[in-house]
Each structure stands twice: as structure tokens, then as C-alpha cells.
Design a protein around this motif. Sequence first.
Motif, mmCIF file in Angstrom:
data_model
loop_
_atom_site.group_PDB
_atom_site.id
_atom_site.type_symbol
_atom_site.label_atom_id
_atom_site.label_comp_id
_atom_site.label_asym_id
_atom_site.label_seq_id
_atom_site.Cartn_x
_atom_site.Cartn_y
_atom_site.Cartn_z
ATOM 1 N N ALA A 90 1.839 8.332 3.038
ATOM 2 C CA ALA A 90 0.933 9.255 3.739
ATOM 3 C C ALA A 90 1.085 9.104 5.249
ATOM 4 O O ALA A 90 1.095 10.096 5.996
ATOM 5 C CB ALA A 90 -0.512 8.998 3.310
ATOM 6 N N THR A 91 1.248 7.867 5.719
ATOM 7 C CA THR A 91 1.431 7.615 7.148
ATOM 8 C C THR A 91 2.744 8.211 7.643
ATOM 9 O O THR A 91 2.803 8.819 8.728
ATOM 10 C CB THR A 91 1.407 6.100 7.431
ATOM 11 N N SER B 138 -3.087 -5.680 -2.138
ATOM 12 C CA SER B 138 -2.286 -4.615 -1.547
ATOM 13 C C SER B 138 -2.044 -4.912 -0.071
ATOM 14 O O SER B 138 -2.989 -5.073 0.700
ATOM 15 C CB SER B 138 -3.006 -3.267 -1.709
ATOM 16 N N SER C 166 -0.842 14.006 -0.790
ATOM 17 C CA SER C 166 -2.193 13.970 -0.215
ATOM 18 C C SER C 166 -2.243 14.590 1.182
ATOM 19 O O SER C 166 -3.316 14.964 1.651
ATOM 20 C CB SER C 166 -2.693 12.519 -0.135
ATOM 21 N N ARG C 167 -1.097 14.690 1.824
ATOM 22 C CA ARG C 167 -1.060 15.268 3.169
ATOM 23 C C ARG C 167 -1.003 16.795 3.148
ATOM 24 O O ARG C 167 -0.964 17.431 4.197
ATOM 25 C CB ARG C 167 0.151 14.713 3.937
ATOM 26 N N PHE D 167 0.737 4.274 -1.424
ATOM 27 C CA PHE D 167 0.098 5.568 -1.147
ATOM 28 C C PHE D 167 -0.084 5.735 0.359
ATOM 29 O O PHE D 167 0.322 6.745 0.952
ATOM 30 C CB PHE D 167 -1.251 5.629 -1.869
ATOM 31 N N GLU D 168 -0.677 4.729 0.988
ATOM 32 C CA GLU D 168 -0.971 4.801 2.419
ATOM 33 C C GLU D 168 0.302 4.843 3.257
ATOM 34 O O GLU D 168 0.355 5.529 4.290
ATOM 35 C CB GLU D 168 -1.825 3.600 2.833
ATOM 36 N N GLY E 149 0.867 9.760 -2.318
ATOM 37 C CA GLY E 149 0.608 9.647 -0.895
ATOM 38 C C GLY E 149 1.199 10.809 -0.111
ATOM 39 O O GLY E 149 0.572 11.324 0.832
ATOM 40 N N GLY F 185 0.853 -1.187 0.000
ATOM 41 C CA GLY F 185 0.000 0.000 0.000
ATOM 42 C C GLY F 185 0.884 1.230 0.000
ATOM 43 O O GLY F 185 1.039 1.916 1.026
ATOM 44 N N PRO G 244 -0.322 -3.922 3.657
ATOM 45 C CA PRO G 244 0.020 -2.690 4.363
ATOM 46 C C PRO G 244 1.427 -2.696 4.965
ATOM 47 O O PRO G 244 1.931 -3.739 5.394
ATOM 48 C CB PRO G 244 -1.034 -2.624 5.474
ATOM 49 N N GLU H 265 2.493 6.227 -6.877
ATOM 50 C CA GLU H 265 1.681 6.036 -5.680
ATOM 51 C C GLU H 265 2.316 6.691 -4.459
ATOM 52 O O GLU H 265 1.625 7.330 -3.649
ATOM 53 C CB GLU H 265 1.467 4.541 -5.422
ATOM 54 N N ARG H 266 3.624 6.544 -4.309
ATOM 55 C CA ARG H 266 4.286 7.113 -3.129
ATOM 56 C C ARG H 266 4.298 8.637 -3.171
ATOM 57 O O ARG H 266 4.069 9.300 -2.153
ATOM 58 C CB ARG H 266 5.704 6.541 -3.013
#
Length: 348
Positions: free
Chosen positions: A174-175, A332, A209-210, A170-171, A206, A168, A334, A202-203
Amino acid sequence: MPNNVKGAGTGPTIKQLAQTLGMAHSTVSRALNDHPAISDATKERIRRAAAEFGYVPNTAARMLRTSQSGIVGLVVPDIVNPFFSRVAKSISSLAMEHRWQVVLSDTAGDPERERLAVESLLRTRAEGVIISVTEDPLPETIEMLGRLRVVQFLRSHPSIRAPVVKIGDFEAVATATAHLQSLGHTNIGFIGSPASLSTGFERRSGFLSRFPSRPPEEDLVVCGPVTPEFGTEAFLRMISRDDPPTAIVLGSASYSQGVAVAANRARIQIPEDLSIVGFGDTYLNEVLLGGLTTMVLPLQEIADTCVETLRLSFAQSERAAEAGDGLAIIQSLPARLLLRSTTRKLDV
């Protein structure tokens, strides 16, 4: 051991093994090929006997009879990258449990080397391939992959209709960014791979997105080759800004060493002067920069899922395979944030 089990200087044949066990030739053959019609107890008895008497499968004969080679390709873009080397080791170990022979190819991110690797697999009558594709696979490569059972992992390409096992991305990024924001950081940089790679896109997405209302300035989002050298270059470029970032998110494990070299060269104290969150974990990260805070990737789960997905692909009927039924799935997995010592609350 019975004298009739082995021939002169050779291991026993299936016929000899069957005679010794008092079983039908077909039963022994099916058991050694893990046929579902044979009970687990019988399979275990026959395998133990085969091991005891030194039976070795005749792979060449098996290929002629069944068109099955037992060969599986594993194609990666950079075996030096700790992610790919560790996943490759796990996949190879798991493949042995299925009696697959793994042929490893390192494309170095070169589409032509990728084409040659896939062509070689077809020539050796490989049954399938687990592949992390290059940035821009050649049309010939995509066509040849269409003739194999394929599992894409980490990276994928929309023209290749095959299952995808990915992180994952993107996630995860973002994390990592959210963690830095929770410590009061707002001027945050990102070093990542090209957006033309599925993982790079994707990265980067992510990270951005923040910052929904005010995206970071362009020179705070630096993307390029997945090498330690680029990590060094991008880091030095960022900290030379008039308003350098107070924190940086890394989009690949390959950048960690390069950033550590750059920080030492520039005499930047981590985390006193700058907080860093990495991507991926290695043994070196436990001591790198005093212990790198990073996103830990589910390496073993990735390997397990790739092998199981390929096994299920083999188990499908030829009709389903030709129709492409159920093949274009995306799994996907995590990542998780591991706190060490390279991030700290921003002084205000």
C-alpha cells in the motif's frame, strides 16, 4: 596445561574438566548447558577453560541423556531468493550463539519435498524448526510439525498452530502504491505471487486497497510464480496493452531482475517511460535500472525475532507447550520505502 586434562588422543571429559577446575561435575555440566542456576561469571570461567583445554561436547551422549539434540531445522521454499538466502545466513549465525546446529532444507515450493524435510528433522530428533511454508502443505506435514517447536516466518498457514514472524505485507505494498499515486500515477500495474500464499494475498490486498472506488482492470494485476522469468513475462504482457501502465509495483524481490531484462528487451526507459517500485532490497538493486526504488525489508530483525521466538518456545514448560498456551502469536515487522531513481512525477 595440566597433563591430566586430556586423555590419549581425545579431548577432556566433563569429569576431567571439573577435577582440573576444582568444581563439582554437576556445576560444570550445568554451566556448559547454560543452566540459569549458575552465575554468569562462573559460566564464563568454565567456558574459557573448556575452550582452552579443547573440551568438545559429546552430542550423542547428550541426546541419550536429555533427548536434546541441539538441532534446529530451517526450511525455506527458495534459497536462491535473496530474501531467504540473507535471512538464512543471519539465522544460522544467531543459532551458533545458542549452540544450535542448523539443518537447512530448500523445498523449491514443493509440498512433497517439504514433507520429506520435516520428516527428516523428526528422524534426527530436531528440537524445533523455523519454516516458511509452501503454498499448500500436505496434511502429513502439518501433523508432523505439531510434534515440533515451530516458528513460521514470512509465509504462514492457518492449520499450523505456531508463532508467525512476518512482514507487514499489506502495508508495504500500500505504501509503494501510494508513493506512485503521489507522483500523479493512476494507471498502475501490480506483479505479485499467488493469492493462495499468505504473502501473495496480503500484498495483492494492499495494492487494491489504494483503489477503493475504481479497482484496476484485471490484466493490470498479474500474479504467478515467484521467479525472475515470471517477472519478465508479466511485464511484457502489461506493456503490450493498448493502454499500458505508467507505473508498476512489484510484489517480490525475485521479479526485479526479470523486469529489468524485460525493460531492456522492450527498450523501455526507466523511469522516463515507466516508474517502478520493487519489494525487498539486494546489493544488485543499487545498480539495477539505475538504482531501484524499493520497499526495504527488516531482514536482520526478522532473523532476530525468529530465533528469539524459538528460544522462548524452548524455555516454556512442557505443560504450556502441550496446552498450546501463548504459541499462536503473530509478529508483524514493518518495511520502509527507499527512494532511488526508478520513479518520477508523471508528466501531464
